[in-house]
Design a protein around this motif. Sequence first.
Motif, PDB file in Angstrom:
ATOM      1  N   ARG A 365       0.836  -1.191   0.000  1.00  0.00           N
ATOM      2  CA  ARG A 365       0.000   0.000   0.000  1.00  0.00           C
ATOM      3  C   ARG A 365       0.880   1.253   0.000  1.00  0.00           C
ATOM      4  N   GLY A 366       0.392   2.306  -0.666  1.00  0.00           N
ATOM      5  CA  GLY A 366       1.208   3.500  -0.870  1.00  0.00           C
ATOM      6  C   GLY A 366       1.024   4.581   0.181  1.00  0.00           C
ATOM      7  N   TRP A 367       1.937   5.571   0.115  1.00  0.00           N
ATOM      8  CA  TRP A 367       1.941   6.709   1.032  1.00  0.00           C
ATOM      9  C   TRP A 367       1.531   7.995   0.310  1.00  0.00           C
ATOM     10  N   GLN A 368       0.746   7.884  -0.749  1.00  0.00           N
ATOM     11  CA  GLN A 368       0.445   9.071  -1.545  1.00  0.00           C
ATOM     12  C   GLN A 368      -0.187  10.185  -0.723  1.00  0.00           C
ATOM     13  N   ALA A 369      -0.940   9.818   0.309  1.00  0.00           N
ATOM     14  CA  ALA A 369      -1.670  10.821   1.088  1.00  0.00           C
ATOM     15  C   ALA A 369      -0.833  11.454   2.192  1.00  0.00           C
ATOM     16  N   MET A 370       0.340  10.910   2.484  1.00  0.00           N
ATOM     17  CA  MET A 370       1.117  11.389   3.631  1.00  0.00           C
ATOM     18  C   MET A 370       1.522  12.854   3.544  1.00  0.00           C
ATOM     19  N   PRO A 371       2.039  13.363   2.415  1.00  0.00           N
ATOM     20  CA  PRO A 371       2.445  14.779   2.385  1.00  0.00           C
ATOM     21  C   PRO A 371       1.308  15.740   2.715  1.00  0.00           C
ATOM     22  N   ALA A 372       0.140  15.543   2.080  1.00  0.00           N
ATOM     23  CA  ALA A 372      -0.997  16.429   2.343  1.00  0.00           C
ATOM     24  C   ALA A 372      -1.485  16.287   3.773  1.00  0.00           C
ATOM     25  N   LEU A 373      -1.439  15.064   4.318  1.00  0.00           N
ATOM     26  CA  LEU A 373      -1.890  14.838   5.687  1.00  0.00           C
ATOM     27  C   LEU A 373      -0.995  15.560   6.687  1.00  0.00           C
ATOM     28  N   LEU A 374       0.318  15.431   6.528  1.00  0.00           N
ATOM     29  CA  LEU A 374       1.249  16.059   7.464  1.00  0.00           C
ATOM     30  C   LEU A 374       1.182  17.585   7.400  1.00  0.00           C
ATOM     31  N   LYS A 375       0.977  18.122   6.208  1.00  0.00           N
ATOM     32  CA  LYS A 375       0.878  19.575   6.067  1.00  0.00           C
ATOM     33  C   LYS A 375      -0.367  20.139   6.737  1.00  0.00           C
ATOM     34  N   ASN A 376      -1.374  19.290   6.909  1.00  0.00           N
ATOM     35  CA  ASN A 376      -2.651  19.758   7.442  1.00  0.00           C
ATOM     36  C   ASN A 376      -2.863  19.399   8.903  1.00  0.00           C
ATOM     37  N   CYS A 377      -1.774  19.198   9.628  1.00  0.00           N
ATOM     38  CA  CYS A 377      -1.837  18.924  11.074  1.00  0.00           C
ATOM     39  C   CYS A 377      -0.963  19.945  11.803  1.00  0.00           C
ATOM     40  N   PRO A 378      -1.429  21.182  11.964  1.00  0.00           N
ATOM     41  CA  PRO A 378      -0.580  22.259  12.478  1.00  0.00           C
ATOM     42  C   PRO A 378      -0.203  22.134  13.947  1.00  0.00           C
ATOM     43  N   GLY A 397       5.924  11.840  -2.724  1.00  0.00           N
ATOM     44  CA  GLY A 397       6.273  13.230  -2.472  1.00  0.00           C
ATOM     45  C   GLY A 397       7.462  13.369  -1.568  1.00  0.00           C
ATOM     46  N   ASP A 398       7.382  14.344  -0.653  1.00  0.00           N
ATOM     47  CA  ASP A 398       8.522  14.643   0.194  1.00  0.00           C
ATOM     48  C   ASP A 398       8.415  13.996   1.574  1.00  0.00           C
ATOM     49  N   ALA A 399       7.416  13.147   1.793  1.00  0.00           N
ATOM     50  CA  ALA A 399       7.257  12.524   3.111  1.00  0.00           C
ATOM     51  C   ALA A 399       8.264  11.404   3.326  1.00  0.00           C
ATOM     52  N   CYS A 400       8.862  10.887   2.254  1.00  0.00           N
ATOM     53  CA  CYS A 400       9.849   9.826   2.371  1.00  0.00           C
ATOM     54  C   CYS A 400      10.903  10.030   1.292  1.00  0.00           C
ATOM     55  N   PRO A 401      12.044   9.353   1.379  1.00  0.00           N
ATOM     56  CA  PRO A 401      13.118   9.549   0.400  1.00  0.00           C
ATOM     57  C   PRO A 401      13.012   8.607  -0.796  1.00  0.00           C
ATOM     58  N   CYS A 402      11.821   8.061  -1.036  1.00  0.00           N
ATOM     59  CA  CYS A 402      11.686   7.092  -2.136  1.00  0.00           C
ATOM     60  C   CYS A 402      12.003   7.719  -3.480  1.00  0.00           C
ATOM     61  N   ILE A 403      11.564   8.959  -3.674  1.00  0.00           N
ATOM     62  CA  ILE A 403      11.752   9.646  -4.943  1.00  0.00           C
ATOM     63  C   ILE A 403      12.713  10.810  -4.742  1.00  0.00           C
ATOM     64  N   SER A 404      13.744  10.875  -5.541  1.00  0.00           N
ATOM     65  CA  SER A 404      14.712  11.968  -5.437  1.00  0.00           C
ATOM     66  C   SER A 404      14.198  13.166  -6.230  1.00  0.00           C
ATOM     67  N   ARG A 405      14.015  14.294  -5.559  1.00  0.00           N
ATOM     68  CA  ARG A 405      13.506  15.487  -6.223  1.00  0.00           C
ATOM     69  C   ARG A 405      13.817  16.718  -5.380  1.00  0.00           C
ATOM     70  N   GLU A 406      13.705  17.862  -5.994  1.00  0.00           N
ATOM     71  CA  GLU A 406      13.887  19.102  -5.252  1.00  0.00           C
ATOM     72  C   GLU A 406      12.703  19.301  -4.305  1.00  0.00           C
ATOM     73  N   GLY A 407      12.965  19.961  -3.208  1.00  0.00           N
ATOM     74  CA  GLY A 407      11.899  20.207  -2.240  1.00  0.00           C
ATOM     75  C   GLY A 407      11.610  19.021  -1.343  1.00  0.00           C
ATOM     76  N   ARG A 408      12.508  18.013  -1.360  1.00  0.00           N
ATOM     77  CA  ARG A 408      12.299  16.847  -0.503  1.00  0.00           C
ATOM     78  C   ARG A 408      12.183  17.277   0.961  1.00  0.00           C
ATOM     79  N   GLY A 409      11.238  16.676   1.680  1.00  0.00           N
ATOM     80  CA  GLY A 409      11.069  16.967   3.102  1.00  0.00           C
ATOM     81  C   GLY A 409      10.228  18.188   3.390  1.00  0.00           C
ATOM     82  N   ARG A 410       9.601  18.767   2.371  1.00  0.00           N
ATOM     83  CA  ARG A 410       8.848  20.003   2.586  1.00  0.00           C
ATOM     84  C   ARG A 410       7.691  19.792   3.558  1.00  0.00           C
ATOM     85  N   SER A 411       6.934  18.699   3.414  1.00  0.00           N
ATOM     86  CA  SER A 411       5.800  18.460   4.314  1.00  0.00           C
ATOM     87  C   SER A 411       6.281  18.164   5.730  1.00  0.00           C
TER      88      SER A 411
END
Length: 503
Positions: A365-378, A397-411
Amino acid sequence: IHFWLSVCVMDRLSSLPDELLYHILSLLPTKSSVVTSSLSKRWLNLWKLNPNLDIDDSVFIHPQDGKGERQHIRQSFVRFVDSVLAMQGDSPINTFSLKCITGIHPDTVNRWICNVLQRGVSDLSLFTDFTCEDTEEDSYQLPRELFLSRTLVKLKLRSEHCVDWWWPGGIWSDSLALAMLKSLSIDSDLIFCGEVEEFIPSFTALEELRMGSMEWRESDVTVSSSTLRTLSLHGTGCEEFVNPTSVSFDTPNLRVLSYYDLVAEDYPLVNMKKLCDATINLILTDKQVKRLREPDNELLLEEEDDDEGNVFVNFGNVVKLMNGIQNVQKLSFTADTLEVLSQCCDTMPVFNNLKFLGITSEEGRGWQAMPALLKNCPRLETIILEGLLHYETDKCGDACPCISREGRGRSLRACPVNRLEIQGFRATMKEMTMIKHFLDYFPGLKRLDVVIEDNEPTQLRNPELSKCVKEMFNLYSRLFPSCSVELMVSGFLQKKWRAQGHI
């Protein structure tokens, strides 16, 4: 010496007031309580006035020894229970707990239930198991007298057989049926209770409800109660595991929710403004997960039948459920739920009160929802991750290091969490990389606990790998001095590590 010590102890016990002795006896299984009658005249009749009976056939029959298969042993157990109830006469009873799983006929069990109901029992706990030969039907039907009790406050039913709660003939038209019941727990292979829209509101004082293996009779379901404070529904969808069309919750005073069920197509009403604690498991089949990951998933808006007759639809309406629970302070999602939430990430509500977040992760199962979820828990303070490995996609996205991209870790940078606990650690390189990622990007992290379960698959039984992992965590502690990094082990592995000098 032992004899005189025993005599002294008995003398001291016998001098205690009756009320205290009743309390002591209430903590014993009924068989042990009855045996005390042979101690002395002082104890002869004490057990008969004990208002709390705990009858367990495993104590009497020892089914692990095969005695439960012997007819004369089962008959002696029936005679024992009959004699206990008969000797107590009409004395009031508060609690009656019965475990009966060794082939006693349901008519006999129902006779015992009726006995304690007539004596005003307020707390009734039943654990039964009947074979098809015992019931002569497909399900075990509770005695009619139970539904008309004016004294029951707490009722717990557990059965290895199907429980047929529903009595035809208008029994629920009596507005006083189970009028005092505040807590109801039903756990069986399957529950038949008629239409839930009638079943739940019939309990006018109910505050706590737990139903396991619930099967909806209708595809459109409404759970409605103004008195419920705690609700646990573990469902299996509609007949033959079909997704419900809609599920609504009209429970304005609910505080705690545990909801496990096949994900519904729609959640039209979610009235839970006082909800504080929620655990959500929206179950998907592997085939549904595959369809959710289709790049052109707009096609899911159109219903399509597969070869097995299953209907695939868009589960985006789950955002209505999320909007309805957004005031919670404690929230737990399963891996399936995260997969479902991937459809509504763009409109994920803000959880302004959330302080605790629990996530269960699975490799499929994937973590696609994790970045949006973490950003919305102030106001998030604690995250507990049960497992780190998950299905990798370009939406992690940036919730894990699976994908290398700019802005990693933003959420992660936007999340104020200060405590992170990781359970089920297996010591893989992917997990170690994930942990380093969290330490790098969670700005306020003060405590990181990594828990190794002794009964879980792990490579840490290898001494060389154990040493390497321990050294890696020591390095993390030096690199991130503001965060307490702890590797926690227990059981056999803890003893082994201590012997190897790793602890």
